[in-house]
Design a protein around this motif. Sequence first.
Motif, PDB file in Angstrom:
ATOM      1  N   VAL A 104     -15.363  16.563   5.393  1.00 22.09           N
ATOM      2  CA  VAL A 104     -16.445  16.116   4.611  1.00 22.09           C
ATOM      3  C   VAL A 104     -17.757  16.755   5.118  1.00 22.09           C
ATOM      4  CG1 VAL A 104     -17.759  13.764   5.988  1.00 22.09           C
ATOM      5  CG2 VAL A 104     -15.306  13.932   5.117  1.00 22.09           C
ATOM      6  N   GLU A 105     -17.699  17.595   5.816  1.00 22.31           N
ATOM      7  CA  GLU A 105     -18.450  18.710   6.395  1.00 22.31           C
ATOM      8  C   GLU A 105     -19.214  19.810   5.460  1.00 22.31           C
ATOM      9  OE1 GLU A 105     -18.234  20.006  10.095  1.00 22.31           O
ATOM     10  OE2 GLU A 105     -19.090  17.969  11.356  1.00 22.31           O
ATOM     11  N   GLY A 106     -17.719  20.061   4.647  1.00 21.73           N
ATOM     12  CA  GLY A 106     -18.409  20.798   3.866  1.00 21.73           C
ATOM     13  C   GLY A 106     -18.786  20.911   2.553  1.00 21.73           C
ATOM     14  N   GLY A 107     -19.267  19.210   2.080  1.00 22.23           N
ATOM     15  CA  GLY A 107     -20.506  18.932   1.153  1.00 22.23           C
ATOM     16  C   GLY A 107     -19.548  19.027  -0.352  1.00 22.23           C
ATOM     17  N   GLY A 108     -17.845  19.047  -0.332  1.00 24.01           N
ATOM     18  CA  GLY A 108     -17.636  18.871  -1.561  1.00 24.01           C
ATOM     19  C   GLY A 108     -17.175  17.882  -1.842  1.00 24.01           C
ATOM     20  N   SER A 109     -17.115  17.265  -2.805  1.00 26.59           N
ATOM     21  CA  SER A 109     -16.177  15.687  -3.630  1.00 26.59           C
ATOM     22  C   SER A 109     -14.707  16.016  -2.424  1.00 26.59           C
ATOM     23  CB  SER A 109     -16.029  15.656  -5.351  1.00 26.59           C
ATOM     24  OG  SER A 109     -17.233  15.966  -5.171  1.00 26.59           O
ATOM     25  N   ILE A 110     -14.097  14.519  -2.743  1.00 27.31           N
ATOM     26  CA  ILE A 110     -13.401  14.450  -1.969  1.00 27.31           C
ATOM     27  C   ILE A 110     -12.974  13.244  -2.526  1.00 27.31           C
ATOM     28  CG2 ILE A 110     -11.830  13.815   0.268  1.00 27.31           C
ATOM     29  CD1 ILE A 110     -13.755  14.761   1.630  1.00 27.31           C
ATOM     30  N   LEU A 111     -11.488  13.259  -3.006  1.00 28.66           N
ATOM     31  CA  LEU A 111     -11.186  12.542  -3.386  1.00 28.66           C
ATOM     32  C   LEU A 111      -9.721  11.669  -2.483  1.00 28.66           C
ATOM     33  CD1 LEU A 111      -9.743  10.451  -6.127  1.00 28.66           C
ATOM     34  CD2 LEU A 111      -8.432  12.382  -7.100  1.00 28.66           C
ATOM     35  N   VAL A 112      -9.248  10.583  -2.544  1.00 29.06           N
ATOM     36  CA  VAL A 112      -8.598  10.239  -1.361  1.00 29.06           C
ATOM     37  C   VAL A 112      -7.864   9.296  -2.301  1.00 29.06           C
ATOM     38  CG1 VAL A 112      -7.962   8.914   0.593  1.00 29.06           C
ATOM     39  CG2 VAL A 112     -10.539   9.955   0.863  1.00 29.06           C
ATOM     40  N   ILE A 113      -6.733   9.892  -2.407  1.00 24.24           N
ATOM     41  CA  ILE A 113      -4.977   8.779  -3.007  1.00 24.24           C
ATOM     42  C   ILE A 113      -4.328   8.296  -1.653  1.00 24.24           C
ATOM     43  CG2 ILE A 113      -3.635   9.126  -4.353  1.00 24.24           C
ATOM     44  CD1 ILE A 113      -4.536  12.014  -5.165  1.00 24.24           C
ATOM     45  N   GLY A 114      -3.321   6.919  -2.099  1.00 26.00           N
ATOM     46  CA  GLY A 114      -2.650   6.470  -1.417  1.00 26.00           C
ATOM     47  C   GLY A 114      -2.481   5.241  -2.308  1.00 26.00           C
ATOM     48  N   PRO A 115      -0.816   4.866  -1.929  1.00 22.51           N
ATOM     49  CA  PRO A 115      -0.995   3.245  -1.605  1.00 22.51           C
ATOM     50  C   PRO A 115      -1.612   2.047  -1.300  1.00 22.51           C
ATOM     51  CG  PRO A 115       0.820   4.070  -0.712  1.00 22.51           C
ATOM     52  CD  PRO A 115      -0.158   4.987  -1.261  1.00 22.51           C
ATOM     53  N   PRO A 116      -2.211   1.219  -1.648  1.00 21.83           N
ATOM     54  CA  PRO A 116      -2.216  -0.004  -1.028  1.00 21.83           C
ATOM     55  C   PRO A 116      -1.879  -0.667   0.886  1.00 21.83           C
ATOM     56  CG  PRO A 116      -1.797  -0.708  -2.903  1.00 21.83           C
ATOM     57  CD  PRO A 116      -1.297   0.473  -3.155  1.00 21.83           C
ATOM     58  N   GLY A 117      -3.678  -0.082   1.260  1.00 20.79           N
ATOM     59  CA  GLY A 117      -2.924  -1.003   2.808  1.00 20.79           C
ATOM     60  C   GLY A 117      -2.175   0.504   3.495  1.00 20.79           C
ATOM     61  N   VAL A 118      -2.408   1.511   3.148  1.00 16.13           N
ATOM     62  CA  VAL A 118      -2.325   2.883   3.724  1.00 16.13           C
ATOM     63  C   VAL A 118      -3.439   3.240   4.529  1.00 16.13           C
ATOM     64  CG1 VAL A 118      -3.089   4.624   2.152  1.00 16.13           C
ATOM     65  CG2 VAL A 118      -1.008   4.824   3.548  1.00 16.13           C
ATOM     66  N   GLY A 119      -4.852   2.759   4.254  1.00 13.67           N
ATOM     67  CA  GLY A 119      -6.266   2.864   5.337  1.00 13.67           C
ATOM     68  C   GLY A 119      -7.114   3.801   4.127  1.00 13.67           C
ATOM     69  N   GLY A 215     -14.198   9.391  -2.888  1.00  8.90           N
ATOM     70  CA  GLY A 215     -13.933   8.213  -3.987  1.00  8.90           C
ATOM     71  C   GLY A 215     -12.300   8.113  -3.589  1.00  8.90           C
ATOM     72  N   THR A 216     -11.705   7.089  -3.924  1.00  9.84           N
ATOM     73  CA  THR A 216     -10.307   6.581  -3.636  1.00  9.84           C
ATOM     74  C   THR A 216     -10.136   5.654  -4.992  1.00  9.84           C
ATOM     75  OG1 THR A 216     -10.730   4.038  -2.988  1.00  9.84           O
ATOM     76  CG2 THR A 216     -10.648   5.839  -1.240  1.00  9.84           C
ATOM     77  N   ALA A 217      -8.695   6.506  -5.031  1.00 11.36           N
ATOM     78  CA  ALA A 217      -7.413   5.413  -6.267  1.00 11.36           C
ATOM     79  C   ALA A 217      -6.071   5.875  -5.940  1.00 11.36           C
ATOM     80  CB  ALA A 217      -7.611   6.710  -7.766  1.00 11.36           C
ATOM     81  N   HIS A 218      -5.944   4.839  -5.935  1.00 13.86           N
ATOM     82  CA  HIS A 218      -4.538   4.432  -6.155  1.00 13.86           C
ATOM     83  C   HIS A 218      -2.910   4.682  -6.970  1.00 13.86           C
ATOM     84  CE1 HIS A 218      -5.202   0.299  -3.879  1.00 13.86           C
ATOM     85  NE2 HIS A 218      -5.884  -0.064  -5.567  1.00 13.86           N
ATOM     86  N   GLY A 219      -2.300   5.597  -5.503  1.00 19.74           N
ATOM     87  CA  GLY A 219      -1.678   6.499  -6.232  1.00 19.74           C
ATOM     88  C   GLY A 219      -0.602   6.951  -4.858  1.00 19.74           C
ATOM     89  N   VAL A 220       0.691   7.224  -5.254  1.00 21.26           N
ATOM     90  CA  VAL A 220       1.568   8.029  -4.055  1.00 21.26           C
ATOM     91  C   VAL A 220       1.088   9.918  -3.998  1.00 21.26           C
ATOM     92  CG1 VAL A 220       3.601   8.697  -3.594  1.00 21.26           C
ATOM     93  CG2 VAL A 220       3.189   6.345  -4.571  1.00 21.26           C
ATOM     94  N   THR A 221       0.428  10.305  -5.333  1.00 20.09           N
ATOM     95  CA  THR A 221       0.177  11.893  -5.028  1.00 20.09           C
ATOM     96  C   THR A 221      -0.049  11.952  -6.225  1.00 20.09           C
ATOM     97  OG1 THR A 221       2.294  12.332  -6.579  1.00 20.09           O
ATOM     98  CG2 THR A 221       2.562  12.921  -4.153  1.00 20.09           C
ATOM     99  N   ILE A 222      -0.811  13.220  -6.198  1.00 17.38           N
ATOM    100  CA  ILE A 222      -1.603  13.882  -7.572  1.00 17.38           C
ATOM    101  C   ILE A 222      -1.056  13.490  -8.746  1.00 17.38           C
ATOM    102  CG2 ILE A 222      -3.312  15.855  -7.748  1.00 17.38           C
ATOM    103  CD1 ILE A 222      -3.681  16.865  -5.652  1.00 17.38           C
ATOM    104  N   GLU A 223       0.453  13.570  -9.120  1.00 19.55           N
ATOM    105  CA  GLU A 223       0.799  14.068 -10.045  1.00 19.55           C
ATOM    106  C   GLU A 223       0.790  12.742 -10.665  1.00 19.55           C
ATOM    107  OE1 GLU A 223       5.344  15.071 -11.603  1.00 19.55           O
ATOM    108  OE2 GLU A 223       4.818  15.430  -9.700  1.00 19.55           O
ATOM    109  N   GLU A 271      -4.015  13.521   0.735  1.00 17.66           N
ATOM    110  CA  GLU A 271      -3.292  11.980   0.013  1.00 17.66           C
ATOM    111  C   GLU A 271      -2.581  11.558   1.090  1.00 17.66           C
ATOM    112  OE1 GLU A 271      -0.689  14.526  -3.830  1.00 17.66           O
ATOM    113  OE2 GLU A 271      -0.104  14.716  -1.765  1.00 17.66           O
ATOM    114  N   MET A 272      -2.454  10.441   1.444  1.00 20.58           N
ATOM    115  CA  MET A 272      -2.530   9.458   2.621  1.00 20.58           C
ATOM    116  C   MET A 272      -1.077   9.482   2.379  1.00 20.58           C
ATOM    117  SD  MET A 272      -5.066   9.479   4.759  1.00 20.58           S
ATOM    118  CE  MET A 272      -5.139   7.668   4.955  1.00 20.58           C
ATOM    119  N   VAL A 273      -0.074   9.656   3.219  1.00 23.82           N
ATOM    120  CA  VAL A 273       1.235   9.190   3.816  1.00 23.82           C
ATOM    121  C   VAL A 273       1.090   7.842   4.301  1.00 23.82           C
ATOM    122  CG1 VAL A 273       3.639  10.152   4.569  1.00 23.82           C
ATOM    123  CG2 VAL A 273       1.081  11.080   4.077  1.00 23.82           C
ATOM    124  N   SER A 274       0.701   7.693   5.415  1.00 24.15           N
ATOM    125  CA  SER A 274      -0.109   6.901   6.250  1.00 24.15           C
ATOM    126  C   SER A 274      -1.205   6.204   6.593  1.00 24.15           C
ATOM    127  CB  SER A 274       1.123   6.981   7.716  1.00 24.15           C
ATOM    128  OG  SER A 274       1.131   8.090   7.993  1.00 24.15           O
TER     129      SER A 274
END
Length: 589
Positions: A104-119, A215-223, A271-274
């Motif tokens: 977050v402090e690095g200033g780069g854009s961050i994509l958060v990936i994970g299934p629904p309800g993972v946080g 931003g966030t997107a629904h998924g399990v992994t980048i693949e 990638e949010m695992v939990s």
Amino acid sequence: MELFLQLLPPRMRTALRRHSQMGELVEVVMDLGRKPLARFPSGDWVISQEPVMVGDLDHAISKVIDHLLCPNSAIRNRKLQIIGLTCRVGRAVSGSAEIIRDLVEGGGSILVIGPPGVGKTTLIREIARMLADVQLKRVVIVDTSNEIGGDGDVPHPGIGRARRMQVPNVDMQHNVMIEAVENHMPEVIIIDEIGTELEATAASTIAQRGVQLVGTAHGVTIESIMKNPSLQSLVGGIESVTLGDEEARRRKVQKTVLERKGPPTFACAVEMVSKTECRVHHKLEATVDAILAGKSPLFEVRKMDSKENNSGSPIQIAERDVLEGSSVTTLDDERSETQMVDESLGDTAVQKKTRITSKSNPASSKNSPVRVYIYKIFEADLLQVAKVMGLESQIDVTDDIGNAKAILALSSEMRQNPWIRSVAKFHQLPVFVIKSNTMAQMVKAVRMILGMEAFGPVWTDPLNGLTKDIEIEDDAPERKPSLEELDALEEVRMAIEYIVIPGGEPVELLPRCSEIVARQLELVESYQLSAEKSGTEMSSRLQILPQKLTKKASEVKQSRPDADPQQGLPSFVIGHGGTTVTRLPLLPE
């Protein structure tokens, strides 16, 4: 919590206060004419035996409170009247973003990936507060579903000094994203749930204007994002490129390869695992390139204390591990899983090869589809594979394990969650285990679930209450393939999984000798897809078509003795004239 309870009618409010797990309440569901439900991590609980009335829904709708982080989502009928409500209990967890504070402090854009309800939403809410209050940046949140800032005109204090733009219509989210950049001069844009191609394009436009994007997107992994045609632009897009002879030899790959079209929208991905564990890909472009090259990407595993801290003090981060390789099972894990045998099954019984009896075979019921309970596998991927196979009417996915006829899960998840076997044994259900979430393994799993293929050495006997995992093994080659054959088969796999099935486009492969083309055709048919052959005997090629393989074509290949094994493709008789063609038949429109 007291403010949240004001949304509910008095009888529901009184019943909920008495519940022992009130502090862990997730959401309240009220559907017209049905009993109201309270959802806890331990399961659903009926609040009242009296069904929900229209007045109960009107009471909840009229009690929209500012500063309350509890968005209400409505279900409407065809007349746009509200007939159901989902009242979610949102929580601002201070310190939940400490696990990725350096990003977050690095200033780069961050994509958060994970299934629904993972946080994911909880994480980016804390990121917004951190950037606005600690980094003192101009932060604008595009809050489509009011989950980040809550309902009401005044946003929840959990987002700090960040500003919030509400979206009147879900279809307008991409317009609001562009409007936020053009009119409000932000340094950071935060978007929850990028799900359409227009939203992905808008995110790419924002990133090109020098604005930090989270931003966030629904998924399990980048693949899984790479396989989604609507979201491919977030990782740079994918295209098929033909290399020159010298370049192909230098890279030691086949001439046709998959590459990124351009730079990714985001600099890094999480990638949010939990809620307490994530995988960090510091260079998203390097991860995408590694996956397209068939290599294992480099990522970092981060964990923090398992207890959520709602008191406001930061959550302590545990150790970080840098791993090279995907999150799929390692070879040693697969061997140990395969070697595990239930002690209740004798050695003689384990060695038998048999199918489930007709009484317990899920495919025996022709009138209704087979209900499958899936664990850690995307429902959309399984149904897409079934659709390609032409079996979408014979298989269905259920969330109720008690109504399921079979269970499908990843082997890595089965080791971490042994309770699934206990539940399966109680319900006398067969458990089908795939080693990786690939389409080839799903095709074989679907065929075995529907009784179209034998199970192999590991079997189940539901009548005696003995249940053992049914491993979905990859077909072992009869001989060791050459490097050229491996390249040819990898070319087929990547073309199907990244272009043919997701994009619905045909792909023409490189010219090969007839023996290798025959092996390529076998792999294409394992995906239940059609292909056309062209060229000469010494230099022929396949074109993979986005059409399912017809049952007639498969039967003709197996039954015709005059099929030339060297040719790789049999001759097919079409119509009444006896005309033969050396290609698979096309499906009608």
